[in-house]
Enzyme design. Structure first.
Site, PDB file in Angstrom:
ATOM      1  N   CYS A 123       0.833  -1.200   0.000  1.00  0.00           N
ATOM      2  CA  CYS A 123       0.000   0.000   0.000  1.00  0.00           C
ATOM      3  C   CYS A 123       0.870   1.253   0.000  1.00  0.00           C
ATOM      4  O   CYS A 123       1.889   1.319   0.686  1.00  0.00           O
ATOM      5  CB  CYS A 123      -0.942   0.082   1.191  1.00  0.00           C
ATOM      6  SG  CYS A 123      -2.067  -1.293   1.299  1.00  0.00           S
ATOM      7  N   ARG A 148       3.967  -0.186  -4.766  1.00  0.00           N
ATOM      8  CA  ARG A 148       3.750  -0.704  -3.409  1.00  0.00           C
ATOM      9  C   ARG A 148       2.476  -1.538  -3.300  1.00  0.00           C
ATOM     10  O   ARG A 148       2.239  -2.195  -2.276  1.00  0.00           O
ATOM     11  CB  ARG A 148       3.683   0.450  -2.413  1.00  0.00           C
ATOM     12  CG  ARG A 148       4.919   1.320  -2.396  1.00  0.00           C
ATOM     13  CD  ARG A 148       4.770   2.413  -1.382  1.00  0.00           C
ATOM     14  NE  ARG A 148       4.700   1.860  -0.050  1.00  0.00           N
ATOM     15  CZ  ARG A 148       5.730   1.608   0.728  1.00  0.00           C
ATOM     16  NH1 ARG A 148       6.944   1.864   0.302  1.00  0.00           N
ATOM     17  NH2 ARG A 148       5.571   1.110   1.925  1.00  0.00           N
ATOM     18  N   TRP A 173      -2.727  -2.876  -1.661  1.00  0.00           N
ATOM     19  CA  TRP A 173      -2.398  -4.298  -1.795  1.00  0.00           C
ATOM     20  C   TRP A 173      -3.265  -4.984  -0.737  1.00  0.00           C
ATOM     21  O   TRP A 173      -3.038  -4.814   0.455  1.00  0.00           O
ATOM     22  CB  TRP A 173      -0.914  -4.533  -1.539  1.00  0.00           C
ATOM     23  CG  TRP A 173      -0.475  -5.933  -1.833  1.00  0.00           C
ATOM     24  CD1 TRP A 173      -0.047  -6.419  -3.031  1.00  0.00           C
ATOM     25  CD2 TRP A 173      -0.410  -7.032  -0.909  1.00  0.00           C
ATOM     26  NE1 TRP A 173       0.264  -7.746  -2.912  1.00  0.00           N
ATOM     27  CE2 TRP A 173       0.053  -8.153  -1.620  1.00  0.00           C
ATOM     28  CE3 TRP A 173      -0.717  -7.183   0.444  1.00  0.00           C
ATOM     29  CZ2 TRP A 173       0.236  -9.400  -1.030  1.00  0.00           C
ATOM     30  CZ3 TRP A 173      -0.543  -8.421   1.031  1.00  0.00           C
ATOM     31  CH2 TRP A 173      -0.065  -9.520   0.297  1.00  0.00           C
ATOM     32  N   ASN A 216      -1.930   2.145   5.692  1.00  0.00           N
ATOM     33  CA  ASN A 216      -1.068   1.040   5.259  1.00  0.00           C
ATOM     34  C   ASN A 216      -0.728   0.234   6.506  1.00  0.00           C
ATOM     35  O   ASN A 216      -0.226   0.803   7.478  1.00  0.00           O
ATOM     36  CB  ASN A 216       0.200   1.613   4.604  1.00  0.00           C
ATOM     37  CG  ASN A 216       1.263   0.560   4.374  1.00  0.00           C
ATOM     38  OD1 ASN A 216       0.954  -0.621   4.253  1.00  0.00           O
ATOM     39  ND2 ASN A 216       2.513   0.971   4.325  1.00  0.00           N
ATOM     40  N   GLY A 217      -1.005  -1.069   6.483  1.00  0.00           N
ATOM     41  CA  GLY A 217      -0.704  -1.906   7.653  1.00  0.00           C
ATOM     42  C   GLY A 217      -1.893  -2.794   7.972  1.00  0.00           C
ATOM     43  O   GLY A 217      -2.779  -2.993   7.128  1.00  0.00           O
ATOM     44  N   GLU A 221      17.945 -17.608  -6.993  1.00  0.00           N
ATOM     45  CA  GLU A 221      17.562 -16.255  -7.410  1.00  0.00           C
ATOM     46  C   GLU A 221      17.087 -16.240  -8.877  1.00  0.00           C
ATOM     47  O   GLU A 221      16.101 -15.575  -9.204  1.00  0.00           O
ATOM     48  CB  GLU A 221      18.759 -15.307  -7.202  1.00  0.00           C
ATOM     49  CG  GLU A 221      18.572 -13.878  -7.666  1.00  0.00           C
ATOM     50  CD  GLU A 221      17.424 -13.115  -6.999  1.00  0.00           C
ATOM     51  OE1 GLU A 221      16.854 -13.621  -6.018  1.00  0.00           O
ATOM     52  OE2 GLU A 221      17.080 -12.040  -7.486  1.00  0.00           O
ATOM     53  N   LYS A 244      13.397 -15.029  -9.983  1.00  0.00           N
ATOM     54  CA  LYS A 244      13.142 -13.957 -10.953  1.00  0.00           C
ATOM     55  C   LYS A 244      12.168 -14.438 -12.014  1.00  0.00           C
ATOM     56  O   LYS A 244      11.243 -13.737 -12.370  1.00  0.00           O
ATOM     57  CB  LYS A 244      14.437 -13.495 -11.653  1.00  0.00           C
ATOM     58  CG  LYS A 244      15.374 -12.616 -10.879  1.00  0.00           C
ATOM     59  CD  LYS A 244      14.887 -11.223 -10.591  1.00  0.00           C
ATOM     60  CE  LYS A 244      14.121 -11.174  -9.309  1.00  0.00           C
ATOM     61  NZ  LYS A 244      14.823 -10.946  -8.084  1.00  0.00           N
ATOM     62  N   GLU A 279       8.507 -14.970 -10.552  1.00  0.00           N
ATOM     63  CA  GLU A 279       7.734 -13.808 -10.094  1.00  0.00           C
ATOM     64  C   GLU A 279       7.273 -12.905 -11.227  1.00  0.00           C
ATOM     65  O   GLU A 279       6.234 -12.265 -11.113  1.00  0.00           O
ATOM     66  CB  GLU A 279       8.464 -13.008  -9.004  1.00  0.00           C
ATOM     67  CG  GLU A 279       9.686 -12.259  -9.438  1.00  0.00           C
ATOM     68  CD  GLU A 279      10.390 -11.556  -8.285  1.00  0.00           C
ATOM     69  OE1 GLU A 279       9.721 -11.012  -7.407  1.00  0.00           O
ATOM     70  OE2 GLU A 279      11.634 -11.552  -8.289  1.00  0.00           O
ATOM     71  N   HIS A 289      18.966 -36.829  -5.687  1.00  0.00           N
ATOM     72  CA  HIS A 289      18.186 -37.198  -4.505  1.00  0.00           C
ATOM     73  C   HIS A 289      16.699 -36.904  -4.700  1.00  0.00           C
ATOM     74  O   HIS A 289      15.953 -36.842  -3.726  1.00  0.00           O
ATOM     75  CB  HIS A 289      18.728 -36.471  -3.271  1.00  0.00           C
ATOM     76  CG  HIS A 289      20.147 -36.816  -2.995  1.00  0.00           C
ATOM     77  ND1 HIS A 289      20.525 -38.013  -2.435  1.00  0.00           N
ATOM     78  CD2 HIS A 289      21.290 -36.141  -3.261  1.00  0.00           C
ATOM     79  CE1 HIS A 289      21.844 -38.052  -2.349  1.00  0.00           C
ATOM     80  NE2 HIS A 289      22.334 -36.927  -2.844  1.00  0.00           N
ATOM     81  N   LYS A 339       6.008  -4.219  -3.755  1.00  0.00           N
ATOM     82  CA  LYS A 339       7.451  -4.036  -3.579  1.00  0.00           C
ATOM     83  C   LYS A 339       7.910  -4.230  -2.131  1.00  0.00           C
ATOM     84  O   LYS A 339       8.821  -4.987  -1.866  1.00  0.00           O
ATOM     85  CB  LYS A 339       7.841  -2.648  -4.089  1.00  0.00           C
ATOM     86  CG  LYS A 339       9.317  -2.333  -4.000  1.00  0.00           C
ATOM     87  CD  LYS A 339      10.079  -3.024  -5.105  1.00  0.00           C
ATOM     88  CE  LYS A 339      11.559  -2.771  -5.042  1.00  0.00           C
ATOM     89  NZ  LYS A 339      12.291  -3.830  -5.750  1.00  0.00           N
TER      90      LYS A 339
HETATM   91  C1  F6R Z   1      12.141 -10.393  -5.346  1.00  0.00           C
HETATM   92  C2  F6R Z   1      11.956  -9.347  -4.359  1.00  0.00           C
HETATM   93  C3  F6R Z   1      11.634  -9.719  -2.963  1.00  0.00           C
HETATM   94  C4  F6R Z   1      12.431  -8.860  -1.965  1.00  0.00           C
HETATM   95  C5  F6R Z   1      11.983  -9.167  -0.541  1.00  0.00           C
HETATM   96  C6  F6R Z   1      12.789  -8.395   0.489  1.00  0.00           C
HETATM   97  O1  F6R Z   1      12.500  -9.883  -6.577  1.00  0.00           O
HETATM   98  O2  F6R Z   1      12.050  -8.176  -4.659  1.00  0.00           O
HETATM   99  O3  F6R Z   1      11.857 -11.075  -2.756  1.00  0.00           O
HETATM  100  O4  F6R Z   1      13.781  -9.125  -2.135  1.00  0.00           O
HETATM  101  O5  F6R Z   1      10.629  -8.833  -0.404  1.00  0.00           O
HETATM  102  O6  F6R Z   1      12.632  -7.022   0.353  1.00  0.00           O
HETATM  103  P1  F6R Z   1      13.630  -6.029   1.055  1.00  0.00           P
HETATM  104  O7  F6R Z   1      14.961  -6.214   0.421  1.00  0.00           O
HETATM  105  O8  F6R Z   1      13.052  -4.674   0.774  1.00  0.00           O
HETATM  106  O9  F6R Z   1      13.660  -6.371   2.503  1.00  0.00           O
END
Ligand code: F6R
Length: 623
Positions: free
Chosen positions: A2, A28, A77, A103-104, A497, A501, A504, A520, A618
């Protein structure tokens, strides 16, 4: 999770400020949004939509609001209540006079709602109790005043707001307006981010500085349980008991251009191609033994603190957790014991947490709820916290003992790319300092590593050239639904990772596995033509990786091998992405970038909303 934006002032078009702010905060959360503006006659105009900010913009601009004195807006969100117009913020009281953006999560909203049984609730959200509670308290207080003079209204509103904030349990960043006091915005926070922008006779309230960076760089960071009063000419901060507080203003070094696409189609690809700069800015003037002063001055950590901890315990979420895993491999390869935990799993380890361990949290936003909780658990246990953070002034940066900022600029795309490589850069800086101070690294060797580290931005620029080749691979595999990523040692986190990527932003099934684990279990899923991305650089385990590649090929897999100019001669694969050869412990930087580019182009080919993937936001500021 949010985004909140609010504005009071006479200099600008309030509606435009809200729209621009919402667009910049949309990363956000983006399932619904809304705005409320208050005109000088005291009338609230409320607009809400299910869907993206562009939809709201159309609606609000058509209405062409005049004489607006202040406004608040929100991009959501969903937590409580499905994405729908009635659940979108701002929420109002029964008479549509009090408007709230939040937000929260209000944990005690059901309990509070039972006190409000005469009120007319219109949504399924936890937030809606707030305007009704404020309404209730205002009514009680106003009844006590025999004559309702306008000068009573502001203190009554303020008192009701403070009383409501003290009743709330959970996490919140709030901005509130009441139609009877045009120009006034009240705001508060607990565990959710909130910042104030300061202009000339104008103020902004926002979830982060991106919301107002185009107008001002002067910022106040709101603390937990702090109440803020804003009107066009005045700003004041109070504690939860209503006692006035003094605060220091900060100047933000980010530029608005950094938060724009600058000719790129998506923020994600722009940010991928900014990784050379982000890496360079993060190591600049901090690399021991070439130049170490800045590291000590910035972080304030003493030699004794660098030498005395028992081991280092990395904690983070998602991509930042993958940086934590790389940290574990790096530090252990220098004989420094290390652990890495997902922040959400960290609470389960608190009974065995050694208080002499240095807890190193890694976070781009500095606001991730689980990471923040890990910081608080570790502090309660007596641990010192070293934080690697991107957002200056964020909650983690303010709660940690020492902070090493990554200087990669604002990361807007939901999928993290440049933050990750700058986190690796920060880890190298930290490692060189710790290993050298703890006599794990001779000065001659430290100099050699430092020299190579400084050259890494150039290597990154060379890797960018593989973009066209990667696009061709994407053309060949974009009809596939399942992908497997595999690697060993320090590149195992990069396999995780790479898979993260891809899933997501392209919504495809992708898994990361340690190559030694394939036999395994996971090798059973290999079938004819399944793409397997194998990180096979010239590291100490190349021979083993080579066998693992042969094993999956023998079962029909199509192998995309990530090689360097040396290892490429030893590996048989259907495609070979070739990156420059670097020392093993720098190799995660070279291996992750092609995988980011690959994921980007798979999603691009599918025509997906790359910067705002479905179901994600985000910063994850709720648990
Ligand atoms: C993946 C991604 C998330 C963040 C995670 C931590 O691409 O962006 O997995 O890495 O939510 O976020 P921060 O780094 O802001 O604590």
């Amino acid at each position: 999770m949010c985004g909140i934006i609010g504005y009071t002032g006479t200099k600008r078009d309030v509606v435009k400020v809200l729209i621009n702010g919402l667009k910049r905060l949309e990363y956000r959360g983006y399932d619904s949004c809304g705005s409320a503006v208050l005109n000088c006659e005291g009338k609230i105009e409320l607009d809400r939509v299910k869907g993206r900010v562009d939809l709201l913009v159309q609606r609000v601009l058509e209405k062409n609001y005049k004489n607006v004195s202040c406004g608040i807006a929100h991009t959501r969100w969903a937590t409580h209540g499905i994405p729908a117009e009635e659940n979108a913020h701002p929420h109002t009281d029964c008479r549509n006079e009090i408007v709230v953006v939040h937000n929260g999560i209000i944990e005690n909203y059901l309990e509070l709602k039972t006190e409000l049984n005469k009120h007319d609730f219109k949504s399924e959200t936890d937030t809606e109790v707030i305007p009704h509670l404020i309404e209730e308290l205002i009514n009680q207080n106003l009844r006590k005043e025999v004559i309702i003079k306008s000068e009573f209204l502001q203190p009554v509103f303020f008192k009701a707001f403070i009383d409501v904030v003290s009743k709330l349990k959970g996490s919140f960043a709030l901005a509130v307006m009441w139609s009877k006091v045009p120009g006034v915005i009240l705001a508060a926070r607990r565990f959710s981010p909130l910042v104030i922008g300061v202009g000339e006779e104008e103020f902004f309230v926002s979830s982060d500085v991106a919301g107002f960076l185009e107008y001002t760089k002067k910022t106040y960071f709101v603390d937990d349980d702090e109440i803020v009063f804003l009107d066009p000419k005045n700003i004041a901060f109070f504690d939860i008991n209503g006692k006035k507080k003094n605060k220091e203003i900060s100047l933000i070094s980010w530029d608005i251009k950094m938060a724009e696409k600058g000719g790129y189609r998506h923020f994600m690809i722009k940010e991928i191609f900014e990784q050379d700069i982000g890496f360079e800015n993060t190591i600049m003037r901090r690399v021991l033994p070439v130049d170490s002063n800045l590291f000590e001055r910035e972080t304030g950590i003493s030699d004794n603190d660098l030498k005395s901890f028992s081991h280092i315990h990395f904690v983070g979420c998602g991509t930042a957790y993958h940086a934590c895993l790389c940290g574990k491999y790096l530090f252990e390869s220098f004989g420094i014991a290390a652990d890495a935990d997902l922040a959400s799993e960290f609470p389960y380890r608190q009974n065995v947490l050694d208080k002499n361990a240095l807890v190193c949290v890694i976070t781009q936003s500095g606001e991730t709820a689980d990471t923040l909780e890990a910081v608080r658990i570790a502090k309660r246990n007596g641990n010192k916290i070293f934080a690697i953070v991107n957002v200056v002034g964020s909650t983690v940066s303010r709660e940690a003992n020492w902070v090493l900022y990554t200087h990669c600029g604002p990361e807007i795309a939901v999928a993290s790319t440049k933050a990750f490589t700058s986190q690796l850069a920060a880890l190298y800086v930290l490692l060189l300092h710790i290993a050298y101070k703890r006599d794990k690294l001779l000065i001659t060797k430290a100099r050699e590593y430092a020299k190579e580290l400084i050259e890494i931005p150039k290597v990154i620029r060379k890797i960018f050239k593989s973009e066209e080749y990667i696009k061709k691979i994407v053309d060949d595999v974009s009809d596939k639904n399942d992908f497997l990523y595999t690697a060993r040692g320090i590149n195992y986190p990069i396999a995780l990772e790479g898979a993260l990527k891809l899933k997501e932003i392209s919504y495809l099934h992708a898994e990361g596995y340690a190559a030694g684990e394939m036999k395994h279990g996971p090798i059973a899923i290999i079938n004819e033509g399944m793409p397997v991305v194998a990180i096979s650089l010239s590291t100490s385990d190349l021979e083993l990786m080579r066998s693992n590649i042969e094993e999956v090929k023998a079962r029909g897999a199509k192998v995309i091998a990530l090689c360097d100019d040396v290892s490429s001669k030893y590996v048989r694969a259907d495609w070979k992405i070739i990156v420059p050869k670097v020392s093993e412990w720098f190799s995660p930087v070279t291996s992750v970038i092609p995988l980011q580019i690959f994921a980007y182009y798979v999603a691009f080919k599918k025509g997906l909303d790359i910067d705002k993937p479905r179901n994600l936001a985000k910063s994850v500021t709720v648990k």
